[in-house]
Design an enzyme around this catalytic site. Sequence first.
Site, PDB file in Angstrom:
ATOM      1  N   HIS A   1       8.684   5.611   0.186  1.00  0.00           N
ATOM      2  CA  HIS A   1       9.179   4.455  -0.555  1.00  0.00           C
ATOM      3  C   HIS A   1      10.598   4.759  -1.033  1.00  0.00           C
ATOM      4  O   HIS A   1      10.855   5.857  -1.518  1.00  0.00           O
ATOM      5  CB  HIS A   1       8.254   4.215  -1.761  1.00  0.00           C
TER       6      HIS A   1
ATOM      7  N   CYS B   1      11.049  -1.307   1.299  1.00  0.00           N
ATOM      8  CA  CYS B   1      10.895  -2.094   0.070  1.00  0.00           C
ATOM      9  C   CYS B   1      12.175  -2.897  -0.135  1.00  0.00           C
ATOM     10  O   CYS B   1      13.221  -2.342  -0.489  1.00  0.00           O
ATOM     11  CB  CYS B   1      10.615  -1.183  -1.122  1.00  0.00           C
TER      12      CYS B   1
ATOM     13  N   HIS C   1       7.307  -3.796   1.648  1.00  0.00           N
ATOM     14  CA  HIS C   1       7.121  -4.409   0.331  1.00  0.00           C
ATOM     15  C   HIS C   1       8.132  -5.547   0.261  1.00  0.00           C
ATOM     16  O   HIS C   1       9.339  -5.285   0.275  1.00  0.00           O
ATOM     17  CB  HIS C   1       7.473  -3.424  -0.784  1.00  0.00           C
TER      18      HIS C   1
ATOM     19  N   ASP D   1       5.428  -7.957  -2.979  1.00  0.00           N
ATOM     20  CA  ASP D   1       5.597  -6.942  -4.016  1.00  0.00           C
ATOM     21  C   ASP D   1       5.526  -7.627  -5.376  1.00  0.00           C
ATOM     22  O   ASP D   1       4.914  -8.692  -5.503  1.00  0.00           O
ATOM     23  CB  ASP D   1       6.908  -6.195  -3.763  1.00  0.00           C
ATOM     24  N   HIS D   2       6.128  -7.041  -6.361  1.00  0.00           N
ATOM     25  CA  HIS D   2       6.013  -7.565  -7.727  1.00  0.00           C
ATOM     26  C   HIS D   2       6.131  -9.087  -7.768  1.00  0.00           C
ATOM     27  O   HIS D   2       6.955  -9.669  -7.079  1.00  0.00           O
ATOM     28  CB  HIS D   2       7.131  -7.021  -8.611  1.00  0.00           C
TER      29      HIS D   2
ATOM     30  N   TYR E   1       2.262  -7.109 -11.403  1.00  0.00           N
ATOM     31  CA  TYR E   1       1.082  -7.113 -10.523  1.00  0.00           C
ATOM     32  C   TYR E   1       0.010  -8.121 -10.923  1.00  0.00           C
ATOM     33  O   TYR E   1      -1.177  -7.855 -10.829  1.00  0.00           O
ATOM     34  CB  TYR E   1       0.505  -5.695 -10.415  1.00  0.00           C
TER      35      TYR E   1
HETATM   36  C1  DNO Z   1       6.181  -0.201  -8.013  1.00  0.00           C
HETATM   37  C2  DNO Z   1       5.906   0.477  -6.761  1.00  0.00           C
HETATM   38  C3  DNO Z   1       6.135   1.964  -6.825  1.00  0.00           C
HETATM   39  C4  DNO Z   1       5.587   2.588  -5.574  1.00  0.00           C
HETATM   40  C5  DNO Z   1       5.797   4.057  -5.480  1.00  0.00           C
HETATM   41  C6  DNO Z   1       5.426   4.550  -4.111  1.00  0.00           C
HETATM   42  O1  DNO Z   1       5.772  -1.272  -8.213  1.00  0.00           O
HETATM   43  O2  DNO Z   1       6.594  -0.085  -5.715  1.00  0.00           O
HETATM   44  O3  DNO Z   1       5.503   2.498  -7.925  1.00  0.00           O
HETATM   45  O4  DNO Z   1       4.216   2.387  -5.529  1.00  0.00           O
HETATM   46  O5  DNO Z   1       7.103   4.411  -5.752  1.00  0.00           O
HETATM   47  O6  DNO Z   1       5.225   5.894  -4.162  1.00  0.00           O
END
Ligand code: DNO
Length: 344
Positions: free
Chosen positions: A198, A236, A263, A308-309, A322
């Site tokens: 990531h 991401c 992501h 993602d978020h 989340y």
């Molecule tokens: C946050 C996530 C990160 C991710 C880690 C992967 O929302 O994208 O915490 O899970 O960095 O190791």
Amino acid sequence: MKMTFRWYGQDDPVSLAYIRQIPEMSGIVSAVYDVPAGEVWPDASILAIKKAANDNGLEFEVVESVPVPEEIKMGKPERDRQIDNYCETIRRLGKAGVKVVCYNFMPVFDWFRSDLARTLPDGSNALAYDNTAVQKLDPTSADMSLPGWDESYTKAEIKQLLDDYKAIDADKLWENFAYFINRVVPACEESGVKMAIHPDDPPWNLFGLPRIITGCDSYARMTSINPSLANSITLCFGSLGADPNNDIKTIARDFGDRIHFAHARNVKWTGDHSFEEAPHPSRCGSLDMYGILKALHDAGFDGYIRPDHGRMIWSETGRAGYGLYDRALGAMYLLGIWEALERG
Ligand code: DNO
């Protein structure tokens, strides 16, 4: 492409029963949360996640994250035992049908924000990062526990870690990364698992700590260290996209064969090294979401993706970034674009 959704286990306020109702949701992305970094994950815990997912018509093929202990990132003597444990966890995950392990190599802090609930003009709230506010923070005195962290440290531990890391610059961190990945890749190849790193979030140094997975050059260096496709990438969008200099479409095209997990999230640049998280559609933020997805599609992306978020909308409360609703809207937007790309 398989659409997935992050699930934080039985304590997650978002239930599997709800996740399965999001159209075309193929599986969950989850982890074992009660084992300290550096120890082996019990088979029973891995299989319990798989069973819970399968009982709800969902797959469990992506883990996020198997945390990398600080000793490995710092190159301490304990790293050999911890890397052996990491490899054993990979083998167990492979046996349970996991295909991708997302992880990061960020010293001390995982993703970092100055604000977990900034109110947006429409009344929703979102995560935000304001550089001026962060510059004023003292990580050894402020209350810095964030819900996304795989583990949170006491202030005394943070102080110690920051001191220890003074000896580690970016080159040293790369060296320690190489030591780690070169030992883990054979276990991955043997187990059919891909390690998907990531990017650092945000992709710049924080509190004097080096960060090395920040953009295109990082992926070139990472690939030159170990060319195996098991040494792969979690693309991401929001993490890389926080830096306007990052051309995510080029990264998607150039490294497409080693992007196994994506992501998808949008950010809105709000100033120098500052941003807030935006709804997924391109026009709501600064990133060309369609363009990035098209670049992935052109590169033949056939991996896992997750919204993602999300913001907190419709009065939802829960784990920052989340919640259910906005991430579900995000999934639908992404699926719509993908269908259009597939149909040409
Ligand atoms: C946050 C996530 C990160 C991710 C880690 C992967 O929302 O994208 O915490 O899970 O960095 O190791």
